[in-house]
Design a protein around this motif. Structure first.
Motif, PDB file in Angstrom:
ATOM      1  N   THR A 107      -1.001   7.479   5.592  1.00  0.00           N
ATOM      2  CA  THR A 107      -0.965   8.892   6.008  1.00  0.00           C
ATOM      3  C   THR A 107      -2.362   9.512   5.995  1.00  0.00           C
ATOM      4  O   THR A 107      -2.660  10.376   6.801  1.00  0.00           O
ATOM      5  CB  THR A 107      -0.023   9.720   5.108  1.00  0.00           C
ATOM      6  N   GLN A 108      -3.246   9.062   5.066  1.00  0.00           N
ATOM      7  CA  GLN A 108      -4.575   9.681   5.021  1.00  0.00           C
ATOM      8  C   GLN A 108      -5.340   9.379   6.323  1.00  0.00           C
ATOM      9  O   GLN A 108      -6.075  10.221   6.820  1.00  0.00           O
ATOM     10  CB  GLN A 108      -5.365   9.195   3.804  1.00  0.00           C
ATOM     11  N   GLY A 114      -6.710   9.761  12.685  1.00  0.00           N
ATOM     12  CA  GLY A 114      -5.828   8.737  13.206  1.00  0.00           C
ATOM     13  C   GLY A 114      -6.396   7.943  14.352  1.00  0.00           C
ATOM     14  O   GLY A 114      -7.573   7.597  14.354  1.00  0.00           O
ATOM     15  N   ASP A 115      -5.520   7.684  15.312  1.00  0.00           N
ATOM     16  CA  ASP A 115      -5.916   6.737  16.360  1.00  0.00           C
ATOM     17  C   ASP A 115      -6.625   7.386  17.554  1.00  0.00           C
ATOM     18  O   ASP A 115      -6.345   7.066  18.702  1.00  0.00           O
ATOM     19  CB  ASP A 115      -4.690   5.947  16.819  1.00  0.00           C
ATOM     20  N   TYR A 124     -10.176   3.373   9.446  1.00  0.00           N
ATOM     21  CA  TYR A 124      -8.906   2.649   9.493  1.00  0.00           C
ATOM     22  C   TYR A 124      -8.811   1.653   8.321  1.00  0.00           C
ATOM     23  O   TYR A 124      -7.770   1.474   7.705  1.00  0.00           O
ATOM     24  CB  TYR A 124      -8.847   1.910  10.834  1.00  0.00           C
ATOM     25  N   ASP A 125      -9.958   1.054   8.025  1.00  0.00           N
ATOM     26  CA  ASP A 125     -10.020  -0.024   7.041  1.00  0.00           C
ATOM     27  C   ASP A 125     -10.261   0.468   5.606  1.00  0.00           C
ATOM     28  O   ASP A 125     -10.267  -0.319   4.658  1.00  0.00           O
ATOM     29  CB  ASP A 125     -11.165  -0.961   7.458  1.00  0.00           C
ATOM     30  N   TYR A 126     -10.457   1.757   5.461  1.00  0.00           N
ATOM     31  CA  TYR A 126     -10.743   2.387   4.172  1.00  0.00           C
ATOM     32  C   TYR A 126      -9.866   1.842   3.029  1.00  0.00           C
ATOM     33  O   TYR A 126     -10.379   1.456   1.963  1.00  0.00           O
ATOM     34  CB  TYR A 126     -10.554   3.900   4.353  1.00  0.00           C
ATOM     35  N   PRO A 127      -8.541   1.749   3.214  1.00  0.00           N
ATOM     36  CA  PRO A 127      -7.703   1.296   2.095  1.00  0.00           C
ATOM     37  C   PRO A 127      -7.986  -0.141   1.658  1.00  0.00           C
ATOM     38  O   PRO A 127      -7.733  -0.490   0.511  1.00  0.00           O
ATOM     39  CB  PRO A 127      -6.272   1.405   2.648  1.00  0.00           C
ATOM     40  N   ARG A 149      -1.802   7.518  -3.857  1.00  0.00           N
ATOM     41  CA  ARG A 149      -0.625   6.725  -4.240  1.00  0.00           C
ATOM     42  C   ARG A 149      -0.332   5.625  -3.211  1.00  0.00           C
ATOM     43  O   ARG A 149      -0.110   4.463  -3.561  1.00  0.00           O
ATOM     44  CB  ARG A 149       0.571   7.679  -4.335  1.00  0.00           C
ATOM     45  N   GLN A 150      -0.358   6.000  -1.934  1.00  0.00           N
ATOM     46  CA  GLN A 150      -0.006   5.041  -0.880  1.00  0.00           C
ATOM     47  C   GLN A 150      -1.054   3.913  -0.784  1.00  0.00           C
ATOM     48  O   GLN A 150      -0.713   2.744  -0.598  1.00  0.00           O
ATOM     49  CB  GLN A 150       0.092   5.787   0.460  1.00  0.00           C
TER      50      GLN A 150
END
Ligand code: AQP
Length: 337
Positions: A107-108, A114-115, A124-127, A149-150
């Motif tokens: 969601t972040q 977003g896209d 996009y790859d941050y997580p 959290r996600q």
């Protein structure tokens, strides 16, 4: 053995009350009984455009504010993410084990653009970089605010997937999220979380804000219709957020505050809240000024922190590469190939 804890903060602006109550407060509390690594995650900050001079300044400011908030370099390792190359290397390896569909659901990422055609692959790859930060140290606990959290759940998924394929090498970490203050909302829009990179400085209370700035920000803070000071997240989100902040900075319960302000209007409530936040922020700001005035000492802490972090990261990354079959390894080929 002490449980290892890792968390990071982006130098994407000035640290605010949300960062403090969502994460930093726990960073400080955990130091007494855990082995803690805390990082100024500058590689994360460049997932959106940064002006180089401003980024450098924000790196120092963020490090100084971590120390001012109570991170103790004698007990915790405080370091700059880009000083430890192992983070980027592990991120690439994890990229090859994270799924496109998983990242698309974050969601972040959607909230931050977003896209769009010009959204960076980095955003996009941050997580995955965050997963690398955490998994690199055999981390058990990750003190973060609710917005992470996600990402933490994705970190756990990637760790389990990798362990399933190559044998247990990563510790599957748990999020440590506070009961109160996990999501402090913006002062100018209670439907959005307080953010460093918000377009209006009135939406957040920076830990460097002057007394006058704090007073002014609470004076203009958005309120809800009616005049009652009651905690009702759905019906009165702005007042609920202000009550939460008041409770966090004074350690008074929300119920006690509701009682205290029964029959009083918003103006008096906001004036007192401003004063309470000033009393809370002032000593942090004072310690911050000390660290900014002692730049060499600050640099020394980060340098020493990076050395210690590298010493911990190297062996874990080596083990990961060995499991994957990367490099020549220890095994010598005998005979014809
Ligand atoms: N509003 C918030 N309430 C509670 N916790 C929060 N955190 C962030 N905002 C709130 C927590 O602070 C830690 C550091 O955050 P970050 O620097 O990693 O990035 P973020 O979560 O994206 O925070 P910001 O302030 O909104 O930064 P920008 O504007 O750059 O995106 C994290 O543990 C986070 O959960």
């Amino acid at each position: 053995m002490k449980k290892r804890v890792f968390s990071g903060i982006q130098p994407s602006g000035i640290v605010h009350l949300g960062n403090y109550f969502g994460a930093l407060k726990n960073w400080v509390a955990l130091q007494t009984e855990h082995e803690c690594l805390y990082s100024i995650v500058d590689l994360h900050a460049i997932t959106v455009a940064q002006e180089p001079g401003e980024l450098k300044k924000n790196i120092r400011t963020t490090a100084a504010l971590c120390l001012a908030a109570g991170v103790d370099p004698k007990r915790s390792i405080l370091f700059l993410q880009s000083d430890v190359a192992e983070h980027s290397e592990l991120a690439w390896i994890l990229n090859c084990h994270a799924y496109f569909g998983e990242l698309r659901r974050m969601t972040q990422f959607k909230d931050k653009g977003g896209d769009q055609e010009s959204t960076t692959v980095g955003l996009y790859d941050y997580p995955v970089l965050m997963a690398a930060d955490i998994l690199l140290y055999g981390t058990r606990g990750v003190p973060v605010g609710d917005d992470q959290r996600q990402h933490l759940e994705l970190t756990r998924t990637i760790a389990r997937r990798f362990n399933g394929l190559y044998g247990d090498v990563f510790v599957v970490p748990d999020a440590i999220i506070p009961e109160a203050g996990a999501r402090v909302m913006a002062l100018d829009d209670p439907s959005k979380k307080m953010s460093k990179s918000a377009s209006s400085v009135s939406s957040y209370i920076a830990l460097t804000d002057t007394d006058d700035a704090i007073r002014a920000k609470f004076k203009t803070a958005v309120t809800d219709s009616g005049r009652e000071i009651i905690y009702d997240e759905a019906g009165k989100p702005a007042i609920a957020n202000l009550l939460t902040i008041y409770s966090l900075v004074t350690d008074k319960s929300v119920a006690a505050l509701q009682e205290q302000y029964r029959g009083q209007g918003y103006a008096a409530f906001k004036k007192d809240l401003g004063a309470a936040v000033i009393a809370f922020v002032a000593p942090i700001r004072e310690r911050f000024n000390h660290w900014i005035a002692n730049a060499n000492q600050l640099e020394g802490i980060l340098k020493e922190g990076a050395e210690k972090a590298r010493a911990l990261a190297g062996p874990l990354l080596g083990a990961v590469k060995e499991r994957l079959g990367l490099g020549l390894g220890k095994q010598k080929l005998i005979g014809k190939y």
